[in-house]
Design an enzyme around this catalytic site. Sequence first.
Site, mmCIF file in Angstrom:
data_model
loop_
_atom_site.group_PDB
_atom_site.id
_atom_site.type_symbol
_atom_site.label_atom_id
_atom_site.label_comp_id
_atom_site.label_asym_id
_atom_site.label_seq_id
_atom_site.Cartn_x
_atom_site.Cartn_y
_atom_site.Cartn_z
ATOM 1 N N GLU A 36 0.777 -1.241 0.000
ATOM 2 C CA GLU A 36 0.000 0.000 0.000
ATOM 3 C C GLU A 36 0.813 1.299 0.000
ATOM 4 O OE1 GLU A 36 -3.190 -0.008 2.837
ATOM 5 O OE2 GLU A 36 -4.169 -1.708 1.863
ATOM 6 N N GLU A 93 -4.697 -8.268 -0.617
ATOM 7 C CA GLU A 93 -5.468 -7.894 0.567
ATOM 8 C C GLU A 93 -6.858 -7.423 0.154
ATOM 9 O OE1 GLU A 93 -3.287 -5.543 3.547
ATOM 10 O OE2 GLU A 93 -5.099 -4.353 3.789
#
Length: 354
Positions: free
Chosen positions: A180, A272
């Site tokens: 991320e 994810e």
Amino acid sequence: MRWDRIRLRAAAVAAAAFLLPVSVAGGAQAAPEPAAITALPPGSPAAVNGQLKVCGLQLCNQYGKPIQLRGMSTHGIQWYAQCVKTASLDALANDWKADVLRISMYIQEGGYESDPAKFTNLVNNYIEEATKRGMYALVDWHQLSPGDPNYNLGRAKTFFTEIAKRHKDKTNIIYDIANEPNGVSWAGIKSYAEQMIPVIRAQDPDGVVLVGTHGWGSLGISDGRTEADIVNNPIKASNFMYTFHFYAASHKDEYFNALSRAASKLPLFVTEFGTQTYTGDGGNDFSYSQKYLDFLASKKISWTNWNFSDDFRSGAVFKEGTCAGNSFTGTGPLKPAGVWIRDRIRSADNFPTS
């Protein structure tokens, strides 16, 4: 995961108890020297599929056939190591029938930065435990805040050199070099990746490498950008994939459409996702989650769900307190999201073997 920037503020005291050098095998100190290769159980996902590779836009097995891996991500191992132990991993491999374990090692927030030797050893132990059970081990460099992966470039080079050197002869290792990225341009992420990939290749020339996309793994959408940034300026590497994250109660059509467009142009791995909001909490949107999973199945895009812990939030699959015991099989220990995701992992891809 994005919500971890604000996570567990009220539970700081309890979190401190999780910072002990816990491992599956017991207390952990300095990382051991490379040992004999752990055997993959015959017939297990990693034994059947062998060394993975990226062929075109697909993740392919040792026979060159596109496959879809399905599994779980741990929570941060500095907080929830007690949820990753013999009984829970046995359940994940044998009851859930997972193909892959994502090992989520935070860099800041009490993670790797605080004790590199301890956390490297934890990851080594979890790789061995995944291997014993025939699962792929997805090593997640969980950089989150600061969001520019270049901030941790030196640490990443050290960590991945050690991990790749130790496990280079295994065929079940996947390297995720930046979770991320946020607050950083795609060009900055690309520069980081093109420095990191040769570091891994120097030790393990065959391992598949992943990197997060900008905007918290959203292909740029959360930053007001799009996947065009990547398509027009791709990372110069082979055997490489881009990652996408979604939380179905928050990330609706704009995100789904970006994923749909990107899947026809970029090799993707969803490392994810959750059925809740991006905070990892709130109600589950199983309908929109199924829309995503149906699409991922149609494209054979692999995924790991967040997260394999008993955190109080709805995104943690186990009911609070479960990880203190040793009962992890069946649906009894699970929250609604856990029941739902276990069922979808159990309906695994039918792996082609020739």
